[in-house]
Write a protein that holds these residues in place. Structure first.
Motif, short mmCIF file in Angstrom:
data_model
loop_
_atom_site.label_atom_id
_atom_site.label_comp_id
_atom_site.label_asym_id
_atom_site.label_seq_id
_atom_site.Cartn_x
_atom_site.Cartn_y
_atom_site.Cartn_z
N ALA A 297 -30.32 15.83 10.63
CA ALA A 297 -30.06 15.44 9.24
C ALA A 297 -28.57 15.26 8.99
O ALA A 297 -28.14 14.29 8.35
N MET A 298 -27.76 16.19 9.51
CA MET A 298 -26.31 16.08 9.33
C MET A 298 -25.77 14.84 10.00
O MET A 298 -24.89 14.16 9.46
N SER A 299 -26.29 14.52 11.17
CA SER A 299 -25.85 13.34 11.90
C SER A 299 -26.18 12.07 11.13
O SER A 299 -25.35 11.15 11.03
N ALA A 300 -27.36 12.01 10.56
CA ALA A 300 -27.76 10.83 9.79
C ALA A 300 -26.87 10.66 8.56
O ALA A 300 -26.42 9.55 8.25
N ILE A 301 -26.61 11.75 7.86
CA ILE A 301 -25.77 11.69 6.68
C ILE A 301 -24.33 11.33 7.07
O ILE A 301 -23.69 10.50 6.43
N ALA A 302 -23.83 11.92 8.15
CA ALA A 302 -22.47 11.61 8.60
C ALA A 302 -22.34 10.13 8.95
O ALA A 302 -21.33 9.51 8.61
N SER A 303 -23.35 9.58 9.59
CA SER A 303 -23.32 8.15 9.93
C SER A 303 -23.24 7.29 8.68
O SER A 303 -22.50 6.30 8.64
N GLN A 304 -23.97 7.67 7.64
CA GLN A 304 -23.93 6.92 6.39
C GLN A 304 -22.56 7.04 5.72
O GLN A 304 -22.06 6.06 5.15
N ILE A 305 -21.97 8.21 5.78
CA ILE A 305 -20.64 8.41 5.20
C ILE A 305 -19.62 7.53 5.90
O ILE A 305 -18.80 6.86 5.26
N VAL A 306 -19.68 7.51 7.22
CA VAL A 306 -18.75 6.68 8.00
C VAL A 306 -18.98 5.20 7.71
O VAL A 306 -18.02 4.44 7.53
N SER A 307 -20.24 4.79 7.63
CA SER A 307 -20.55 3.39 7.32
C SER A 307 -20.04 3.00 5.94
O SER A 307 -19.50 1.90 5.75
N ASN A 308 -20.20 3.88 4.98
CA ASN A 308 -19.70 3.60 3.63
C ASN A 308 -18.18 3.50 3.62
O ASN A 308 -17.61 2.65 2.93
N GLY A 309 -17.52 4.34 4.40
CA GLY A 309 -16.06 4.26 4.52
C GLY A 309 -15.63 2.94 5.12
O GLY A 309 -14.65 2.32 4.66
N GLN A 310 -16.35 2.49 6.14
CA GLN A 310 -16.03 1.21 6.76
C GLN A 310 -16.24 0.06 5.77
O GLN A 310 -15.44 -0.88 5.72
N LEU A 311 -17.29 0.15 4.97
CA LEU A 311 -17.53 -0.85 3.95
C LEU A 311 -16.37 -0.90 2.95
O LEU A 311 -15.89 -1.99 2.59
N ALA A 312 -15.90 0.25 2.52
CA ALA A 312 -14.78 0.30 1.58
C ALA A 312 -13.53 -0.33 2.19
O ALA A 312 -12.80 -1.06 1.51
N ILE A 313 -13.29 -0.07 3.46
CA ILE A 313 -12.13 -0.67 4.14
C ILE A 313 -12.28 -2.18 4.20
O ILE A 313 -11.33 -2.93 3.94
N ASN A 314 -13.48 -2.65 4.53
CA ASN A 314 -13.72 -4.09 4.60
C ASN A 314 -13.55 -4.76 3.24
O ASN A 314 -13.00 -5.87 3.15
N VAL A 315 -13.99 -4.11 2.18
CA VAL A 315 -13.81 -4.64 0.83
C VAL A 315 -12.32 -4.76 0.51
O VAL A 315 -11.86 -5.77 -0.03
N LYS A 316 -11.56 -3.74 0.85
CA LYS A 316 -10.12 -3.76 0.60
C LYS A 316 -9.46 -4.91 1.37
O LYS A 316 -8.62 -5.63 0.81
N ARG A 317 -9.86 -5.10 2.61
CA ARG A 317 -9.29 -6.21 3.40
C ARG A 317 -9.64 -7.56 2.78
O ARG A 317 -8.80 -8.46 2.72
N MET A 318 -10.88 -7.71 2.34
CA MET A 318 -11.30 -8.96 1.72
C MET A 318 -10.54 -9.22 0.42
O MET A 318 -10.17 -10.36 0.13
N ALA A 319 -10.30 -8.17 -0.34
CA ALA A 319 -9.55 -8.31 -1.59
C ALA A 319 -8.10 -8.72 -1.29
O ALA A 319 -7.56 -9.62 -1.96
N ARG A 320 -7.50 -8.10 -0.31
CA ARG A 320 -6.12 -8.46 0.05
C ARG A 320 -6.02 -9.90 0.56
O ARG A 320 -5.01 -10.57 0.35
N ALA A 321 -7.06 -10.36 1.23
CA ALA A 321 -7.08 -11.72 1.76
C ALA A 321 -7.43 -12.75 0.69
O ALA A 321 -7.36 -13.96 0.94
N GLY A 322 -7.81 -12.28 -0.50
CA GLY A 322 -8.12 -13.17 -1.59
C GLY A 322 -9.55 -13.66 -1.64
O GLY A 322 -9.88 -14.54 -2.42
N TYR A 323 -10.42 -13.12 -0.82
CA TYR A 323 -11.81 -13.54 -0.81
C TYR A 323 -12.60 -12.99 -2.00
O TYR A 323 -13.58 -13.59 -2.42
N ILE A 324 -12.19 -11.84 -2.50
CA ILE A 324 -12.84 -11.26 -3.68
C ILE A 324 -11.77 -10.75 -4.63
O ILE A 324 -10.65 -10.45 -4.21
N ARG A 325 -12.11 -10.67 -5.91
CA ARG A 325 -11.14 -10.20 -6.90
C ARG A 325 -11.31 -8.72 -7.19
O ARG A 325 -10.38 -7.97 -7.12
#
Length: 76
Positions: free
Chosen positions: A38-66
């Motif tokens: 259970a902890m492993s599954a939750i940890a994987s989701q936390i890491v995936s969500n963090g990666q998503l946040a990083i990708n959103v920030k990169r897209m915003a900096r590149a001007g793809y999203i506001r």
């Protein structure tokens, strides 16, 4: 925020230590294994969500999203 990635790291290593405890056997060991899964599954989701946040920030900096949803913002 109450927890952070360092806390996650520490929790995962504490779980590893509990699984390595040779005095834990039988049903108690099965319970620890289930907890670890259970902890492993939750940890994987936390890491995936963090990666998503990083990708959103990169897209915003590149001007793809506001604007990103508040929960995906990465604070600098």
């Amino acid at each position: 925020m109450k927890n952070n990635l360092e806390d996650l790291h520490n929790h995962l290593f504490m779980q590893l230590e509990r699984l390595s405890d040779e005095s834990i056997k039988g049903d108690e060991l099965k319970e620890e294994i289930n907890r670890a899964k259970a902890m492993s599954a939750i940890a994987s989701q936390i890491v995936s969500n963090g990666q998503l946040a990083i990708n959103v920030k990169r897209m915003a900096r590149a001007g793809y999203i506001r604007d990103a949803p508040k929960y995906l913002e990465v604070k600098e």
